[in-house]
Design an enzyme around this catalytic site. Sequence first.
Site, PDB file in Angstrom:
ATOM      1  N   CYS A 130      10.242   6.565 -11.995  1.00  0.00           N
ATOM      2  CA  CYS A 130      10.676   6.242 -13.363  1.00  0.00           C
ATOM      3  C   CYS A 130       9.851   5.109 -13.953  1.00  0.00           C
ATOM      4  O   CYS A 130      10.363   4.005 -14.228  1.00  0.00           O
ATOM      5  CB  CYS A 130      12.163   5.916 -13.371  1.00  0.00           C
ATOM      6  SG  CYS A 130      13.191   7.362 -13.099  1.00  0.00           S
TER       7      CYS A 130
ATOM      8  N   PRO B 281     -17.243  -3.811   6.083  1.00  0.00           N
ATOM      9  CA  PRO B 281     -16.922  -2.619   5.289  1.00  0.00           C
ATOM     10  C   PRO B 281     -15.492  -2.158   5.547  1.00  0.00           C
ATOM     11  O   PRO B 281     -14.986  -2.237   6.662  1.00  0.00           O
ATOM     12  CB  PRO B 281     -17.932  -1.585   5.801  1.00  0.00           C
ATOM     13  CG  PRO B 281     -18.166  -1.991   7.228  1.00  0.00           C
ATOM     14  CD  PRO B 281     -18.123  -3.505   7.222  1.00  0.00           C
TER      15      PRO B 281
ATOM     16  N   ARG C  89      -3.364   3.115  -6.685  1.00  0.00           N
ATOM     17  CA  ARG C  89      -4.638   2.777  -7.319  1.00  0.00           C
ATOM     18  C   ARG C  89      -4.748   3.224  -8.786  1.00  0.00           C
ATOM     19  O   ARG C  89      -5.204   2.454  -9.633  1.00  0.00           O
ATOM     20  CB  ARG C  89      -5.816   3.338  -6.522  1.00  0.00           C
ATOM     21  CG  ARG C  89      -5.984   2.715  -5.142  1.00  0.00           C
ATOM     22  CD  ARG C  89      -7.302   3.122  -4.495  1.00  0.00           C
ATOM     23  NE  ARG C  89      -8.427   2.488  -5.163  1.00  0.00           N
ATOM     24  CZ  ARG C  89      -9.268   3.125  -5.976  1.00  0.00           C
ATOM     25  NH1 ARG C  89      -9.119   4.418  -6.230  1.00  0.00           N
ATOM     26  NH2 ARG C  89     -10.254   2.464  -6.552  1.00  0.00           N
TER      27      ARG C  89
ATOM     28  N   ARG D 184     -13.384   0.180   2.632  1.00  0.00           N
ATOM     29  CA  ARG D 184     -13.345   1.393   1.819  1.00  0.00           C
ATOM     30  C   ARG D 184     -14.465   2.360   2.192  1.00  0.00           C
ATOM     31  O   ARG D 184     -14.253   3.569   2.295  1.00  0.00           O
ATOM     32  CB  ARG D 184     -13.477   0.984   0.346  1.00  0.00           C
ATOM     33  CG  ARG D 184     -13.447   2.123  -0.637  1.00  0.00           C
ATOM     34  CD  ARG D 184     -13.940   1.672  -2.013  1.00  0.00           C
ATOM     35  NE  ARG D 184     -13.376   0.417  -2.436  1.00  0.00           N
ATOM     36  CZ  ARG D 184     -12.266   0.307  -3.174  1.00  0.00           C
ATOM     37  NH1 ARG D 184     -11.629   1.384  -3.553  1.00  0.00           N
ATOM     38  NH2 ARG D 184     -11.823  -0.888  -3.539  1.00  0.00           N
TER      39      ARG D 184
END
Length: 422
Positions: free
Chosen positions: A344, A276, A314, A278
């Site tokens: 930008c 594991p 993300r 996340r």
Amino acid sequence: MNLPTMDTLPSTHFDGVDLLALAGRHGTPLYAYSASAIRQRIAGLQLALHGMDATICYAVKANGSRAILELMAQAGLGADIVSAGELQRALRAGIPPERIVFSGVGKNDDEIGEALAAGIQRFNVESLDELHAIERIAGERGATARAAVRINPDVDALTHAKISTGKSENKFGVSIAEARRWFDARATLRHVRLDGLHVHIGSQILSLEPYRLALQRVAAFWRELRDAGHPVASIDVGGGLGVRYRDGDVTIAPADYVAVIREALAGFDGRLLLEPGRYLVAEAGVLLTRVLRIKHGEARDFLVLDAAMNDLARPSLYDAWHDIVPVSGEARPQAIYDVVGPVCETGDTFAQARALPACAAGDLVMIRGTGAYGASMASTYNSRPLAAEVLLDHGRHALIRRRQTLDEMLAGEQSASQWETT
């Protein structure tokens, strides 16, 4: 112990720490992680695994901060690494090499040699060429490497295409047919002990069915190998447990996840490995950022933050949703914004047409669920320094990464004054 979550705490506090005061002291953008929330996730998974011969190897790529890795080491976890840099991070944080597994499709010779020298638990091997490389390098060192073949079970993890890893068209792992040939040729390997299986089908998985199907295919192959006389000492079931990023996300309970593993691998008496990443850290982290200005456009209003896509990639990479809330205890009318950063790029957008409490320049805003793949994927694009990071723990906090300076960002660059020919 049930710790308060972001949903039950006042919006101005996280893990007992006043976020307004925290941002005032350390500036923004600022990543803040709750040690309490991380420990709670670890404890919940360990409880579900009680009675099993299982090692949790935290996926370092999710968040490789030394302080985070030290929490993992203190809880008895190992590490799942994908580079020599992650190997050194894990070792320096106190994770023993015998609890480290090395995954990834592109291990180079130096990385393989470094991992062998460190004495890691095993390599998760992704191709025949890699297997031959490990055999060669281990032979040169007079060592024996332990290895697991990564199976690609051709299972759709029902997640975003860019974080799906278990389908036949993905670059990861090999087919069961190819893995069978590897085991049949085990006797030709003098410096690799091929005695493990590995499967990992993707990330941010919110359904048990992909796990069930993948593990059933791995279990059938394990039984085939066992019956053919090939020892299998470990099965690595990967990771990928999803987290709650928005209302409506229904996550998998650790007990239900482990129940699927127990059912599929009933009768296996070797060691289980879990990876594991996340799941342990995502919801334990927030990104604090200030509103630079409200830009009133012809078609929409833009909430311009001082955090950008270089700090949190993300949303730009995966169209990922993150809850965004002002850090304020007061009631405010709703407004609709496109939430953007100062980089930008049109892709420097955190949310579109998002309903939020009305904001003003200087307000502190919190982007939730950023403990995983936030700071670890950050860059200095547009020559923006890396954000500072702090660890929170029951009302106290510690700076665990100071904000990068311009000189630190430019270190290593130089004028073209030393010309050479080859």
